[in-house]
Write an enzyme that holds these catalytic residues in place. Structure first.
Site, PDB file in Angstrom:
ATOM      1  N   GLY A   1      39.027  40.576  41.562  1.00 52.45           N
ATOM      2  CA  GLY A   1      37.761  39.494  41.523  1.00 52.45           C
ATOM      3  C   GLY A   1      36.443  40.129  41.214  1.00 52.45           C
TER       4      GLY A   1
ATOM      5  CE1 TYR B   1      43.522  38.141  33.741  1.00 49.67           C
ATOM      6  CE2 TYR B   1      40.958  38.633  33.471  1.00 49.67           C
ATOM      7  CZ  TYR B   1      42.138  38.879  34.481  1.00 49.67           C
ATOM      8  OH  TYR B   1      42.204  38.872  35.529  1.00 49.67           O
TER       9      TYR B   1
ATOM     10  CB  SER C   1      39.364  35.768  38.266  1.00 51.09           C
ATOM     11  OG  SER C   1      38.901  37.269  36.711  1.00 51.09           O
TER      12      SER C   1
ATOM     13  CB  SER D   1      39.068  45.915  39.732  1.00 50.99           C
ATOM     14  OG  SER D   1      38.400  45.771  41.053  1.00 50.99           O
TER      15      SER D   1
ATOM     16  CB  CYS E   1      42.943  23.634   9.706  1.00 51.24           C
ATOM     17  SG  CYS E   1      43.104  24.475   8.756  1.00 51.24           S
TER      18      CYS E   1
HETATM   19  C1  LIG Z   1      44.332  38.537  37.805  1.00 54.45           C
HETATM   20  C2  LIG Z   1      45.068  39.617  38.666  1.00 54.45           C
HETATM   21  C3  LIG Z   1      43.751  40.489  39.113  1.00 54.45           C
HETATM   22  C4  LIG Z   1      43.044  40.403  38.448  1.00 54.45           C
HETATM   23  O1  LIG Z   1      41.476  39.835  38.761  1.00 54.45           O
HETATM   24  P1  LIG Z   1      40.190  40.265  38.080  1.00 54.45           P
HETATM   25  O2  LIG Z   1      39.418  39.608  38.106  1.00 54.45           O
HETATM   26  O3  LIG Z   1      40.711  40.972  36.412  1.00 54.45           O
HETATM   27  O4  LIG Z   1      39.851  41.865  38.878  1.00 54.45           O
HETATM   28  C5  LIG Z   1      44.392  41.097  40.206  1.00 54.45           C
HETATM   29  N1  LIG Z   1      45.769  40.409  40.426  1.00 54.45           N
HETATM   30  C6  LIG Z   1      45.943  40.125  40.838  1.00 54.45           C
HETATM   31  C7  LIG Z   1      47.246  39.429  41.608  1.00 54.45           C
HETATM   32  C8  LIG Z   1      45.829  38.855  39.677  1.00 54.45           C
HETATM   33  O5  LIG Z   1      46.430  37.588  39.614  1.00 54.45           O
END
Ligand SMILES: *Cc1c(COP(=O)(O)O)cnc(C)c1O
Length: 687
Positions: A334, A573, A297, A384, A531
Site C-alpha cells: 500500500g 503490475y 494498494s 511494499s 483493432c
Molecule cells: C498486492 C499486495 C501487496 C502489494 O501491494 P503494493 O500496494 O503494491 O505495495 C502486498 N500484500 C498483499 C497481500 C497484496 O495482495
C-alpha cells in the site's frame, strides 16, 4: 489568405483564433504559455511534463533535451547520469551498426534504481525506529506479484540481503520462485505465503521450511488451518503461522475495495478467536507468530495508514494476551507512488506522503498501542511492491505515424448536389463572406449530413462525399475551431503493456524522451496498434486529455525521424497483468548498469520480445506445423517462374514467425532469423 476564401466563393478573413498557436492551447502550464519556441529550453519541458514532480530523484531532463536517468537517486554526481536516448539507440540500432538490433516496444530496466528503492525504504524505517526509540527492527518482503521477472526478483533478493529482505508469494508458482530465489538470500529473510491455499500450496510452504527458509503460512481463510494442521503433522514440520486480519479500517480509494469488514480477504475477529482456540487444542499456539493485514494498494494518506496499523496493533496485542507467541506485525503493501507528481491525497494516482512519513507513521502507530498495552515491540514487516519496483523500468515505444489529415482540394461537386444540399452550400458561402462563423458551422454541419444521406441513398459518389468532408474541414480550420488534437499511432498495445490504463483508468507519466529542448508544437492522443476502440490513451496526468508533442519528422517512419516516447513508473503490475489482445506479446528488454567512466553505461542483458511464433503458441497454435502447412501449399502451387521464388517466400514466412508482432519501424523492418538471443555482457557505451 486562408483556404476558406478560395473554396467558398468570395473572400473571408480569418477568425482571430484561426491559426491558434501553441501558446493559446496551453494555458495551464505557467512558464510555457509565455515562452517562444526560440527561447524554449529543456527546463521548460521539465515543467511542462512535471518531471520533477513524479520523476525525482531518478529522472531529469538533461541539457541535450533528453531524459536522463540517475540510477542512484538524487545524491549522486551529475556524471552518474545515463542518457536514456543513448540506451535506446544502443538497444535498437541494427547489429551491423553496433546496436543490439532489438525491436520496440522496449523495456529498459535499471537494477540500481531497484537497489536505491530498497535502501531508501530500509533507511526510512531505520530512521523512524532509531528516532522513536522503537525496540525492534524492520524487515520487509517484496510481493513478487508486482513483477515476477527473474532478474527483478533476483536483484531484490541480492540487494536486500544485507538487511534481511525477503519475499511474499500469493500462489504456488510464486511460492516456487520465491523458494528458489531465497536460497541465495539472507538466512533471516522472511518468506510470507499469502493467498488462497490448498493442500499442495501448504505442503510446498512446509517443504520450504524444511529447507530452512523462514516461511510463514498466513491463514487467509479459516479452512486453511485444518489442512495446515494435518499436513504439518504428516510432513513432521512445525509451521510458523500468521493470520490475516480483516480490519474495520477501510480505504475508500480505488484500490481499497478489498479492505474493510466486507473485504475479500482475511479473518474476522470471530474467526481469529476460533483459530486461536483450535491451535491451543492442538498445542500449536506457539506456532502463531505473525499478524498480517493489507489495507489496499496506493494508501492515500498517513492518517488512514496510522488508523489501520493502530487497529492491527490492537489485534496483535490481543493475540499476545491470548497466549500466541507473536513476533511480527506485517502491515501488507500500500505504500503509494505519486504518478502525477501532485503530492495529493485525494487522488488514486498520487499520495500525500514521503517514504519517511510512511515509515514514521507505521512505527509510531505500533509503538503507541504496544506501549499502552505493555507488549514488547514486534518486528515490523511490510510488503511494499509498487513502491519498490515502479521506478526501475521504463517502457519506450515509438510514435510511428499521425492521422492528421491532409485536406484535399474540395474541388467541384456542386452540380451533383440535391436541392436542399445546394441551398446549404449557398448559405454557407454567404455566411463565410459575411464572417458569420456561427452560421458557417451550422450550414457546414447540415451540408455534410445531407450529403451523407445522399450517399447512403446511392445518389452521391465517393469523390463528392470526400470533397464535402474536405470542405467542412477547411471551414472549421479557417475559423479556428477545427480540432487541434492530433492522433499519433504508437507501436504498442495498451492491453499488453499498459493494462491498468485500459482496466482501471490508471494514469502513468508518458513523455517524449528526446527533443525536450524544442517547444512541443501540437497536442496529441495516442492510438495503439490493436483493432480495438479502447486501444487509445486520451487521458494523461494533470487532468489533460491530450499530450503536448513535437511535429513528427518524416512521418516517424523514415530513418532519422524516429520519435520515442517513454512511459514511466510502470515497473509494478503492468508486465504481469498484460494480455495477448490481437496477439501482441511482451516487449524487448534491456538491463542497464552504470559503468566506470563518466556518463557511461553497460547493457548487461538484452532480450528480444516474444516472436509471432511465441504468441501463437500461447493460444495453442503450433508454429512449426503452421509453417509446414504453408510450405506444402506453396509446393503444390509451385509457380517459380513468376516473380518471387518459393525459397524467398519460405524465408519470408520463417522470418514472420520469428519476428515480433509489432511494427518493424525504421531499423527493424528487415528479416530476423533469431529470437530471444541473449546478448549478455554485450555492450559498453561511452557518451
Ligand atoms: C498486492 C499486495 C501487496 C502489494 O501491494 P503494493 O500496494 O503494491 O505495495 C502486498 N500484500 C498483499 C497481500 C497484496 O495482495
Amino acid at each position: 489568405m486562408p483556404a476558406l476564401a478560395c473554396c467558398v466563393d468570395g473572400a473571408v478573413s480569418p477568425h482571430p483564433y484561426a491559426f491558434a498557436t501553441w501558446d493559446s492551447v496551453l494555458p495551464d502550464y505557467p512558464p510555457s504559455n509565455t515562452v517562444t519556441a526560440a527561447a524554449w529550453s529543456p527546463a521548460h519541458s521539465a515543467v511542462l511534463y512535471r518531471v520533477d514532480g513524479w520523476g525525482a530523484p531518478y529522472f531529469t531532463v538533461n541539457s541535450n533535451g533528453n531524459v536522463s536517468v540517475r540510477p542512484y537517486g538524487v545524491d549522486t554526481l551529475a556524471h552518474q547520469e545515463i542518457d536514456l536516448l543513448k540506451v535506446v539507440k544502443k538497444a535498437s540500432d541494427p547489429v551491423t551498426s553496433g546496436g543490439l538490433g532489438l525491436q520496440f516496444p522496449l523495456v529498459v530496466r535499471f537494477p540500481d534504481v531497484l537497489k536505491n528503492r530498497l535502501e531508501s525504504l530500509q533507511s526510512a524505517f531505520n530512521f523512524a525506529i532509531a528516532s522513536q526509540g522503537y525496540d525492534a527492527h524492520y524487515q520487509g518482503v517484496y510481493p513478487v506479484k508486482c513483477n515476477q521477472d527473474k532478474f527483478v526478483v533476483e536483484d531484490i533478493v541480492k540487494f536486500g540481503s544485507p538487511f534481511r529482505f525477503g519475499l511474499e508469494a500469493g500462489s504456488k508458482p510464486e511460492l516456487l520462485l520465491a523458494m528458489s530465489c531465497l536460497c541465495n538470500g539472507s538466512p533471516d529473510a522472511l518468506l510470507v505465503c499469502n493467498g488462497f491455499k490448498d493442500v499442495e500450496y501448504i505442503s510446498l510452504a512446509l517443504v520450504a521450511r524444511k529447507l530452512h527458509l523462514n516461511t510463514v503460512i498466513v491463514l487467509e481463510q479459516e479452512e486453511e488451518l485444518d489442512i495446515l494442521i494435518e499436513v504439518s503433522k504428516k510432513l513432521g514440520v512445525r509451521p510458523i503461522i500468521g493470520v490475516r486480519a480483516k480490519l474495520r479500517t477501510k480505504h475508500s480509494g480505488h484500490f481499497g475495495s478489498t479492505s474493510g469488514e466486507k473485504g475479500k480477504f482475511g479473518l474476522t475477529t470471530t474467526q481469529i478467536l476460533r483459530v486461536v482456540k483450535k491451535l491451543q487444542q492442538y498445542e500449536m499456539l506457539d506456532c502463531l507468530q505473525l499478524l498480517h493485514f493489507h489495507i489496499g494498494s496506493q494508501i492515500p494518506s498517513t492518517s488512514l495508514l496510522a488508523d489501520g496499523v493502530g487497529e492491527a496493533a490492537q489485534i496483535y496485542c490481543e493475540l499476545v494476551r491470548l497466549g500466541a507467541c507473536m513476533k511480527v506485525i506485517d502491515i501488507g503493501g500500500g505504500l503509494g507512488i505519486d504518478y502525477d507528481g501532485s503530492k495529493s491525497q485525494d487522488s488514486d494516482i498520487s499520495v500525500g506522503y514521503s517514504l519517511q512519513d510512511y515509515a514514521s507513521a507505521v512505527v509510531e502507530a505500533v509503538r503507541l498501542v504496544c506501549d499502552r498495552k505493555g507488549v514488547r515491540h514486534p518486528v515490523i514487516c511490510s510488503e511494499s511492491g509498487r513502491a519498490i519496483v515502479s521506478h526501475h523500468s521504463i517502457l519506450v515505444f515509438q510514435a510511428v505515424s499521425t492521422s492528421s489529415r491532409e485536406i484535399s482540394s474540395p474541388g467541384l461537386f456542386v452540380q451533383h448536389l440535391a436541392d436542399d444540399a445546394l441551398s446549404d452550400y449557398r448559405n454557407l458561402s454567404a455566411a463565410a463572406i459575411s464572417n458569420d462563423y456561427e452560421s458557417c458551422l451550422i450550414y457546414a454541419e447540415q451540408l455534410k449530413q445531407r450529403c451523407v444521406d445522399q450517399f447512403k441513398e446511392g445518389l452521391l459518389g465517393m469523390e463528392q462525399l470526400a470533397a464535402v468532408d474536405s470542405l467542412c474541414e477547411l471551414v472549421l480550420k479557417a475559423i479556428g475551431i477545427s480540432d487541434q488534437i492530433r492522433t499519433d499511432h504508437v507501436n504498442l498495445s495498451i492491453f499488453t503493456s499498459i493494462p491498468d490504463f485500459w482496466g482501471i483508468g490508471q494514469l502513468f507519466p508518458i513523455i517524449p524522451i528526446h527533443r525536450l529542448d524544442e517547444k512541443p508544437a501540437v497536442r496529441a492522443i495516442l492510438s495503439d496498434l490493436t483493432c480495438d476502440s479502447d486501444g487509445k490513451i486520451d487521458k494523461f496526468i494533470g487532468g489533460e486529455s491530450s499530450l503536448p508533442l513535437h511535429e513528427l519528422e518524416g512521418n516517424g517512419n523514415v530513418d532519422g525521424g524516429a520519435y520515442y516516447l517513454g512511459m514511466f513508473l510502470g515497473g509494478a503490475y503492468e508486465e504481469a497483468l498484460g494480455g495477448f489482445h490481437n496477439l501482441f506479446g511482451g516487449p524487448s528488454v534491456v538491463r542497464v548498469l552504470q559503468s566506470d567512466g563518466p556518463h557511461s553505461f553497460a547493457v548487461t542483458r538484452a532480450v528480444l520480445g516474444p516472436s509471432c511464433g511465441d504468441v501463437l503458441r500461447v493460444m495453442q497454435h503450433e508454429p512449426e506445423i503452421m509453417f509446414q502447412t504453408l510450405k506444402h501449399r506453396l509446393e503444390e502451387i509451385c509457380d517459380d517462374d513468376n516473380g518471387i521464388s518459393s525459397l524467398a517466400i519460405l524465408n519470408g514466412l520463417a522470418c514472420s514467425f520469428n519476428n515480433m508482432p509489432y511494427l518493424g519501424g525504421n531499423n527493424n523492418g528487415h528479416c530476423y532469423y533469431c529470437t530471444n538471443g541473449d546478448y549478455a555482457g554485450a555492450a559498453e557505451e561511452e557518451q
